[in-house]
Motif scaffolding. Sequence first.
Motif, short mmCIF file in Angstrom:
data_model
loop_
_atom_site.label_atom_id
_atom_site.label_comp_id
_atom_site.label_asym_id
_atom_site.label_seq_id
_atom_site.Cartn_x
_atom_site.Cartn_y
_atom_site.Cartn_z
N TRP A 150 0.81 -1.21 0.00
CA TRP A 150 0.00 0.00 0.00
C TRP A 150 0.85 1.27 0.00
O TRP A 150 0.58 2.21 -0.74
CB TRP A 150 -0.95 -0.02 1.20
CG TRP A 150 -1.75 1.23 1.33
CD1 TRP A 150 -1.65 2.17 2.31
CD2 TRP A 150 -2.78 1.69 0.44
NE1 TRP A 150 -2.54 3.19 2.08
CE2 TRP A 150 -3.25 2.91 0.95
CE3 TRP A 150 -3.33 1.19 -0.73
CZ2 TRP A 150 -4.26 3.65 0.33
CZ3 TRP A 150 -4.35 1.93 -1.35
CH2 TRP A 150 -4.79 3.13 -0.82
N GLU A 151 1.86 1.34 0.84
CA GLU A 151 2.71 2.54 0.90
C GLU A 151 3.44 2.75 -0.42
O GLU A 151 3.58 3.87 -0.89
CB GLU A 151 3.70 2.46 2.06
CG GLU A 151 3.09 2.76 3.40
CD GLU A 151 2.41 4.13 3.47
OE1 GLU A 151 3.03 5.13 3.07
OE2 GLU A 151 1.25 4.18 3.91
N TRP A 152 3.94 1.67 -1.01
CA TRP A 152 4.62 1.79 -2.29
C TRP A 152 3.66 2.33 -3.35
O TRP A 152 4.01 3.24 -4.11
CB TRP A 152 5.19 0.44 -2.76
CG TRP A 152 5.91 0.58 -4.06
CD1 TRP A 152 7.23 0.87 -4.24
CD2 TRP A 152 5.34 0.47 -5.38
NE1 TRP A 152 7.51 0.96 -5.59
CE2 TRP A 152 6.38 0.72 -6.30
CE3 TRP A 152 4.07 0.20 -5.87
CZ2 TRP A 152 6.17 0.70 -7.69
CZ3 TRP A 152 3.86 0.18 -7.24
CH2 TRP A 152 4.90 0.42 -8.13
N ILE A 153 2.43 1.81 -3.38
CA ILE A 153 1.44 2.26 -4.36
C ILE A 153 1.12 3.74 -4.17
O ILE A 153 1.13 4.51 -5.13
CB ILE A 153 0.15 1.39 -4.28
CG1 ILE A 153 0.46 0.00 -4.85
CG2 ILE A 153 -1.02 2.05 -5.00
CD1 ILE A 153 -0.62 -1.04 -4.61
N ARG A 177 -9.64 7.03 -3.48
CA ARG A 177 -10.22 5.87 -4.18
C ARG A 177 -9.33 5.43 -5.34
O ARG A 177 -9.28 4.25 -5.66
CB ARG A 177 -11.63 6.23 -4.68
CG ARG A 177 -12.31 5.14 -5.44
CD ARG A 177 -12.75 4.01 -4.50
NE ARG A 177 -13.43 2.99 -5.26
CZ ARG A 177 -13.06 1.70 -5.31
NH1 ARG A 177 -12.04 1.29 -4.59
NH2 ARG A 177 -13.71 0.85 -6.04
N ILE A 178 -8.60 6.37 -5.94
CA ILE A 178 -7.76 6.02 -7.09
C ILE A 178 -6.64 5.07 -6.67
O ILE A 178 -6.26 4.18 -7.44
CB ILE A 178 -7.23 7.27 -7.82
CG1 ILE A 178 -6.85 6.95 -9.26
CG2 ILE A 178 -6.06 7.91 -7.09
CD1 ILE A 178 -8.02 6.59 -10.15
N TYR A 179 -6.13 5.22 -5.45
CA TYR A 179 -5.09 4.31 -4.95
C TYR A 179 -5.66 2.90 -4.82
O TYR A 179 -5.01 1.93 -5.20
CB TYR A 179 -4.56 4.79 -3.60
CG TYR A 179 -4.00 6.18 -3.60
CD1 TYR A 179 -2.74 6.46 -4.13
CD2 TYR A 179 -4.72 7.24 -3.04
CE1 TYR A 179 -2.22 7.75 -4.12
CE2 TYR A 179 -4.21 8.53 -3.02
CZ TYR A 179 -2.96 8.78 -3.56
OH TYR A 179 -2.45 10.04 -3.54
N ASP A 180 -6.87 2.81 -4.29
CA ASP A 180 -7.53 1.51 -4.15
C ASP A 180 -7.74 0.84 -5.51
O ASP A 180 -7.52 -0.36 -5.65
CB ASP A 180 -8.89 1.65 -3.47
CG ASP A 180 -8.81 2.14 -2.04
OD1 ASP A 180 -7.80 1.85 -1.36
OD2 ASP A 180 -9.75 2.83 -1.60
#
Length: 138
Positions: free
Chosen positions: A70-73, A100-103
């Motif tokens: 998650w942190e890398w993304i 939401r775009i990260y998800d």
Amino acid sequence: MMFLYQVVTPAEVEEMFSLPEGSVRRDLRREKFRKSEIRKSGATWLITLREAKRVYSEEYEDRIPVKKDWEWIRNYIDSELNPVIEEEIVQFLDGAPFDRIYDLYQDAIVGASIEDGEEYLSFPEWFYRFRESYEGVE
């Protein structure tokens, strides 16, 4: 943000791809380039190298090694943002929280069964394809 050597001028693109003089400026007027991948600096257009390859190389696909972390993304997507693509994302999300775009990108990586270090579409390439496929469904 992009590094200095990851941008090219229209003349450099024409030389790289053996295009006739003026081809890139014509294509800029015809809006063949994604707005988030170009900008004008004084009288000179700057184009990301990956965008030049996308437009002029039939075999090019912008892929990067990814992590299901998650942190890398978050850090990776943040490094790709600029005011233009941010506005395009906000419009696409239509009121949903920006996070939401990260998800969605993480879901795409997981859904493609990509393992850490394997290549997947870069965030901008994924976003534009995802948006296009989503708009085609509406």
